[in-house]
Design a protein around this motif. Sequence first.
Motif, short mmCIF file in Angstrom:
data_model
loop_
_atom_site.label_atom_id
_atom_site.label_comp_id
_atom_site.label_asym_id
_atom_site.label_seq_id
_atom_site.Cartn_x
_atom_site.Cartn_y
_atom_site.Cartn_z
N THR B 202 0.73 -1.31 0.14
CA THR B 202 0.44 -0.31 -0.35
C THR B 202 0.44 0.96 -0.32
N ALA B 203 2.01 1.39 0.88
CA ALA B 203 2.62 2.71 0.69
C ALA B 203 2.94 2.51 -0.37
N ARG B 204 3.46 1.97 -1.18
CA ARG B 204 4.46 1.84 -2.72
C ARG B 204 3.28 2.75 -3.37
N LYS B 205 2.42 2.15 -3.64
CA LYS B 205 1.56 2.67 -4.27
C LYS B 205 0.84 4.39 -3.80
N ASP B 206 0.56 4.03 -2.48
CA ASP B 206 0.05 5.75 -1.85
C ASP B 206 1.53 6.34 -2.78
N ILE B 207 2.91 6.04 -2.37
CA ILE B 207 3.43 7.48 -2.22
C ILE B 207 3.90 7.49 -3.89
N ALA B 208 3.62 6.68 -4.72
CA ALA B 208 3.92 6.50 -6.41
C ALA B 208 2.56 7.76 -6.67
N ALA B 209 1.60 7.13 -5.86
CA ALA B 209 0.46 8.27 -6.85
C ALA B 209 0.64 9.59 -6.34
N ARG B 210 0.97 10.15 -5.74
CA ARG B 210 1.42 11.54 -5.18
C ARG B 210 3.10 11.72 -5.83
N GLY B 211 2.84 11.05 -6.69
CA GLY B 211 4.31 11.83 -8.13
C GLY B 211 5.51 11.28 -6.85
N ASP B 212 6.40 10.85 -6.05
CA ASP B 212 6.87 10.20 -5.18
C ASP B 212 7.74 8.77 -6.18
N VAL B 213 9.34 9.01 -6.12
CA VAL B 213 9.38 7.54 -5.21
C VAL B 213 10.30 6.96 -4.43
N PRO B 214 9.26 6.17 -4.52
CA PRO B 214 9.60 5.24 -2.90
C PRO B 214 10.58 4.60 -2.63
N VAL B 215 11.16 4.98 -1.53
CA VAL B 215 12.84 4.92 -1.19
C VAL B 215 13.01 2.95 -1.85
N PRO B 216 14.23 2.71 -1.85
CA PRO B 216 14.08 1.76 -1.97
C PRO B 216 14.86 0.71 -0.44
N ILE B 217 14.43 -0.77 -0.59
CA ILE B 217 14.75 -1.51 0.70
C ILE B 217 15.31 -2.80 0.18
N SER B 218 16.39 -2.86 1.39
CA SER B 218 17.78 -3.64 0.92
C SER B 218 17.37 -4.97 0.88
N VAL B 219 15.94 -5.58 2.15
CA VAL B 219 15.92 -6.81 1.13
C VAL B 219 14.27 -6.52 1.63
N GLU B 220 13.30 -7.60 0.64
CA GLU B 220 12.38 -7.07 -0.04
C GLU B 220 11.47 -8.00 1.14
N PRO B 221 10.02 -7.95 1.46
CA PRO B 221 9.56 -8.92 2.78
C PRO B 221 9.44 -10.52 2.06
N GLY B 222 9.37 -11.54 2.65
CA GLY B 222 9.49 -12.69 1.86
C GLY B 222 7.55 -12.72 2.21
N GLY B 223 7.39 -13.84 1.78
CA GLY B 223 5.98 -14.54 1.84
C GLY B 223 5.24 -14.69 3.12
#
Lengths: 76, 381
Positions: B202-223
């Motif tokens: 949700t955070a990435r979608k919301d950040i992108a929707a307001r025209g910003d680039v989500p900050v990268p995270i070093s380890v993507e969450p797993g299942g």
Amino acid sequence: MMNWFWITTTLAVVGTTGILYFLQAESVSAQSADLADFREGQVFPTMVFPSLDGSRPGSVTDFRGKKLILHIFASW
Amino acid sequence: MVGIIEEQHPDRARLFMQWKEMRWPVLVDSLNRLGVDAVPITLAIDEYGIIRMVNPERGEIEEKFLNRTFEKPASLPPVADVAPDLDALKKATQQGTAENWSAYANALVEWGGPERAAEAIQAYEQALHLQPNSGPLHFRLGVAYRKRYDSTFGQAGDFQKAVQEWSAALDVDPNQYIWRRRIQQYGPRLDKPYSFYVWVITARKDIAARGDVPVPISVEPGGAEFAQSEKSFAPASISVNEPDPQGRILRDAGQFIKVETVIVPNTRAQQVSERVHVVFRPNPANKTHWNNEAGEFVFWVSAPSGWNVSQQLITIPSLSQAVSTEPRELEFEVKGPARNDTPTETLQAYALYYVCEDVNGVCMYRRQDVPITIAPRETRR
């Protein structure tokens, strides 16, 4: 994540200082910290931690001379 | 406003703060050096560094803290604002105390980078040799193992050792919720209080929707980190067909694909469920790679009598490019009989995959058997 739901719904601006103050009324619950670890009148530990933005080491002592709201948290 | 974050992967909090548009400094305490046993905690600290309010009530902060004048104490601890001197801390370990080894290990984890994770692990082990029943040392050793697992310096077994050390810590102090959460982050849904990181989507979608680039995270969450809590175990459907019931596919005994299996237990002793993490890595020694054009990766697990699995058949789609060497990860959950009468059980599982090795230029379809051994909790260390 549940913690943050309550925090973000209780966000308030306190006084004229512009300090954003978080208060989670439900924070003292079955999951709450052993508050004996932090007592009123105690000096907060002076230990140094890495900064989240990687800029420099940081410590609560960096803010000596200012009143501070310290929030210890996790994003989950 | 200042924060201190108590997470294994603190940069995820950067994304969270960007999402919520929080712009205050945050310090990182992945090792739980503060010793807090739950979060959140809010403290009002005066200009001299003295705690004046602990989890204050809403509405009292202005009157009892901001508008109040506090007396300057006769003396205060010195201000500390520099990173520890690793060389000096290493020299201090010659005194041979657990405290010195622990301080050196902590500093290596926080300031030494992943390339010094092995030193940190050795230093914690030295400290634990002197204080074998120290919960904080077990927990922090687990943090160091998982940090190394997430880095390019990771070694086989690091993740399982992290889980074992966190479990050892929790055995020392079952009321330490920061330690419990670190296991639950990777554990079975029956043990989860909530999804730990589903907010990332949700955070990435919301950040992108307001025209910003989500900050990268070093380890993507797993299942497991996305997984929601559940109240009862949902077993697999029985309608799926086993892909190689007679075992006719030629075996890979590990020469092409290396397999790492990690079992994460339920932290509550009365619950019998575990989450199984399996990672498949092409062997660089013979330049093995996935043959994506040939077909999908398939995993099958059988449940012995009295056991259930959340999924019997798991398929990992191939990447779009013809060949690749990425690790392929899958997770599932198992639930066995009641803990007290559960002996060590091995679930039969296997993977089927298309790979090529570039030493002799051979492509093949192979099966690798992946026994999943679930030990009673008290025998896991």
